[in-house]
Design a protein around this motif. Structure first.
Motif, short mmCIF file in Angstrom:
data_model
loop_
_atom_site.label_atom_id
_atom_site.label_comp_id
_atom_site.label_asym_id
_atom_site.label_seq_id
_atom_site.Cartn_x
_atom_site.Cartn_y
_atom_site.Cartn_z
N VAL A 130 0.86 -1.18 0.00
CA VAL A 130 0.00 0.00 0.00
C VAL A 130 0.90 1.24 0.00
CG1 VAL A 130 -1.80 1.29 1.22
CG2 VAL A 130 -1.80 -1.22 1.29
N LEU A 144 -8.44 -0.08 -4.30
CA LEU A 144 -8.33 -1.10 -3.26
C LEU A 144 -8.57 -2.47 -3.87
CD1 LEU A 144 -7.97 -1.67 -0.22
CD2 LEU A 144 -10.44 -1.37 0.04
N VAL A 170 -8.42 -6.33 1.34
CA VAL A 170 -8.61 -5.67 2.63
C VAL A 170 -8.83 -6.73 3.71
CG1 VAL A 170 -11.13 -5.45 2.42
CG2 VAL A 170 -9.85 -3.77 3.77
N VAL A 194 -13.19 -5.91 -4.57
CA VAL A 194 -12.22 -5.98 -3.49
C VAL A 194 -12.23 -7.38 -2.88
CG1 VAL A 194 -11.48 -5.02 -1.28
CG2 VAL A 194 -12.54 -3.53 -3.00
N SER A 254 -11.29 -1.31 8.51
CA SER A 254 -10.65 -1.94 7.36
C SER A 254 -9.15 -1.71 7.38
CB SER A 254 -11.23 -1.36 6.06
OG SER A 254 -11.09 0.06 6.06
N PRO A 275 -6.37 -2.01 4.62
CA PRO A 275 -5.98 -2.33 3.24
C PRO A 275 -4.67 -3.11 3.22
CG PRO A 275 -6.72 -0.06 3.39
CD PRO A 275 -6.59 -0.56 4.79
N ARG A 282 -3.26 -2.16 -2.48
CA ARG A 282 -3.84 -1.11 -3.33
C ARG A 282 -3.01 -1.00 -4.60
NH1 ARG A 282 -7.65 2.52 -1.32
NH2 ARG A 282 -7.88 2.68 0.95
#
Length: 410
Positions: free
Chosen positions: A10, A17, A20, A67, A400, A402, A405
Motif C-alpha cells: 500500500v 483497493l 482488505v 475488493v 478496514s 488495506p 492497493r
C-alpha cells in the motif's frame, strides 16, 4: 505461483483497493454489558445481530466493487495449527498480572488443549471464570463467576488500528489502551505465520512505543502523516519515521498533534483522503491543525532506530502536506456544516471514510450533510448503515486494513 509480495503493498490512501482485512463482529460483542462497556471502549451495548448485518453489508459493498475481503478470524484459525503461533498468542493471553502463577498455568493448559478454530474463538471472545476448565488458585477463587480470565476483544473489528501497511511492509502496532493491547499479538501471529504473508517484513512491533494505525495516513507515495494524541505518542511517531526512512518506504513524515480526546482519538477521525489531492476534514480544525515536517537528517545507518532526523516547523498542516506531496494545494471538501451539525457528524465518523479508488469512498449513510458535500465535490459515496457498528467509535476506515492497493499512476 503468486508471491506474498505481489499480493500485498500500500503506497497511498486512494489507490484502487484490491485486498482488505476485516473482522466480522461476533460473540465478543455479546460480552459487553452496561457494567463493562466503558472499560472495553464502547459507548453503549450494541445490538449484535444488527451489527453483524451492517458489517456483512459493508463487506458485500467491497466485494461488489472487486475488493478481495480477508477475514481476520478465519486467517487466525488457520495459523492456530502452527505450534509457534499457538505459543505466542497463548503467552500473550495469560500475560496478565491479575491472574497469578497458579491461574496462569491453568489458563495456559485450558487454551493449549483447544483445537485451532476453538482457540481462535476463545482468544477473540474471551474466557469467563465459569468457562475455564481446571480453574484453581487464589485468584480464581476470588473472581466473580462472570469475570473474565481472558478478556474479550470487541474492538478487534477495527482492524485498521492493530496493523498498517507502508509500501511492501506491515507495521504491527502498539495499542495504547489496555483493553486492546492483546489485539496486536493476534495480528503479529497472523502476519508471521500465515502463508498468505510469507516473507513479508514487519516494520514495527507491539513492544515498541504506542502507535496506532488510525493515526497513520499515506497521503501520497513516500509521504506519511502521523497523528500524535490520545493513542499514538511522539516517541511512536519518531520510531516509525526512523524505520520508514531507513527502509526506503518514505521520504517525509508529517507529525500532526491532535487533541487527546475520545472524539478525536485518531487522526482519521478528523480527516481522510478521498482523492489524490483532496480530503474530507472536520471543519473545526481545518484552519488550526499544525504539522512538523520530519525527514532523514543524514546518512542512513544499518541500525534503523539510530537514523538521524531533521525536524522543521510547525506549519499549517494543509501547507506542509501540499509541499511534501509536491502539489499546489491539498483540497479540503467544504462540508459547509454549521458548528452543531459538524460536531455531530464528526462524532458519528463522518470524516472517517474508506477510499476504494480516487473519488470513490465508503461512508456511513447517517452523515447526510457530509455525504452530500462529498457528492457535490465529485466524490461518489458508497453509503452503508452503521447505527450499531458505530457504538465503538469507528467508521469504514477504522473497520478496514488495506493489504493491497494499486499504485497511483505517474
Amino acid at each position: 505461483m503468486t508471491t506474498a509480495a505481489a499480493r500485498t503493498g500500500v503506497t497511498s490512501e486512494v489507490g484502487r483497493l484490491r485486498t482488505v482485512l476485516l473482522h466480522r463482529p461476533g460473540a465478543e460483542l455479546r460480552r459487553l454489558t452496561p457494567r463493562n462497556n466503558d472499560q472495553l471502549l464502547f459507548d453503549g451495548v450494541p445490538w449484535v445481530a444488527r451489527a453483524q448485518e451492517e458489517h456483512d453489508a459493508f463487506a458485500a459493498a467491497l466485494t461488489d466493487r472487486g475488493v478481495e475481503v480477508l477475514h481476520l478470524d478465519r486467517l487466525l484459525a488457520e495459523v492456530m495449527g502452527v505450534p509457534t503461533a499457538r505459543s505466542e498468542v497463548i503467552a500473550a493471553a495469560v500475560d496478565d498480572p491479575r491472574l497469578g502463577a497458579t491461574l496462569r498455568h491453568a489458563t495456559t493448559a485450558h487454551l493449549s488443549d483447544l483445537a485451532p478454530e476453538d482457540l481462535a474463538t476463545a482468544l477473540i471472545t474471551g474466557v469467563a471464570h465459569d468457562e475455564l476448565r481446571g480453574g484453581r488458585g487464589l485468584a480464581y477463587r476470588l473472581m466473580g463467576r462472570g469475570e473474565f480470565v481472558v478478556p474479550p476483544l470487541p474492538n478487534l473489528m477495527f482492524t485498521r488500528d492493530s496493523s498498517v501497511w507502508v509500501g511492501s511492509q506491515v507495521a504491527v502496532t502498539s495499542l495504547a489502551m489496555p483493553a486492546r493491547d492483546r489485539e496486536s499479538a493476534l495480528t503479529a501471529a497472523l502476519y508471521a505465520h500465515h502463508p498468505r504473508f510469507a516473507g513479508v517484513d514487519q516494520l514495527y512491533g507491539p513492544q515498541l512505543e504506542h502507535l496506532e494505525g488510525g493515526d497513520v495516513l499515506l497521503l501520497s507515495p513516500g509521504v506519511l502523516a502521523v497523528g500524535v494524541g490520545e493513542r499514538t505518542t511522539a516517541g511512536g511517531a519518531e520510531r516509525l519515521a526512523r524505520r520508514v526512512f531507513a527502509r526506503g518506504l518514505a521520504r517525509t513524515v508529517l507529525v500532526v498533534p491532535i487533541a487527546q480526546e475520545r472524539a478525536t482519538m485518531h487522526l482519521d477521525t478528523i480527516c481522510t483522503m478521498v482523492d489524490v489531492d483532496a480530503m474530507v476534514m472536520y471543519p473545526a480544525v481545518a484552519g488550526s491543525l499544525q504539522a512538523w515536517t520530519v525527514t532523514a537528517g543524514g546518512e542512513l545507518p544499518d541500525d534503523a532506530d539510530t537514523t538521524e532526523l531533521s525536524v522543521e516547523g510547525p506549519q499549517p498542516f494543509l501547507t506542509a502536506a501540499a509541499t511534501a506531496m509536491g502539489i499546489d494545494r491539498l483540497r479540503v471538501i467544504d462540508t459547509g456544516l454549521d458548528p452543531v451539525t459538524a460536531e455531530r457528524e464528526q462524532w458519528d465518523d463522518g470524516n472517517n471514510t474508506l477510499a476504494l479508488a480516487p473519488r470513490l469512498a465508503v461512508a456511513y449513510e447517517r452523515n447526510t450533510v457530509t455525504n452530500a458535500a462529498l457528492e457535490a465535490a465529485g466524490i461518489e459515496v458508497v453509503a452503508i448503515s452503521g447505527s450499531e457498528l458505530g457504538s465503538g467509535r469507528g467508521g469504514p476506515r477504522c473497520m478496514s486494513c488495506p493489504v493491497l492497493r494499486e499504485p497511483l499512476p505517474g
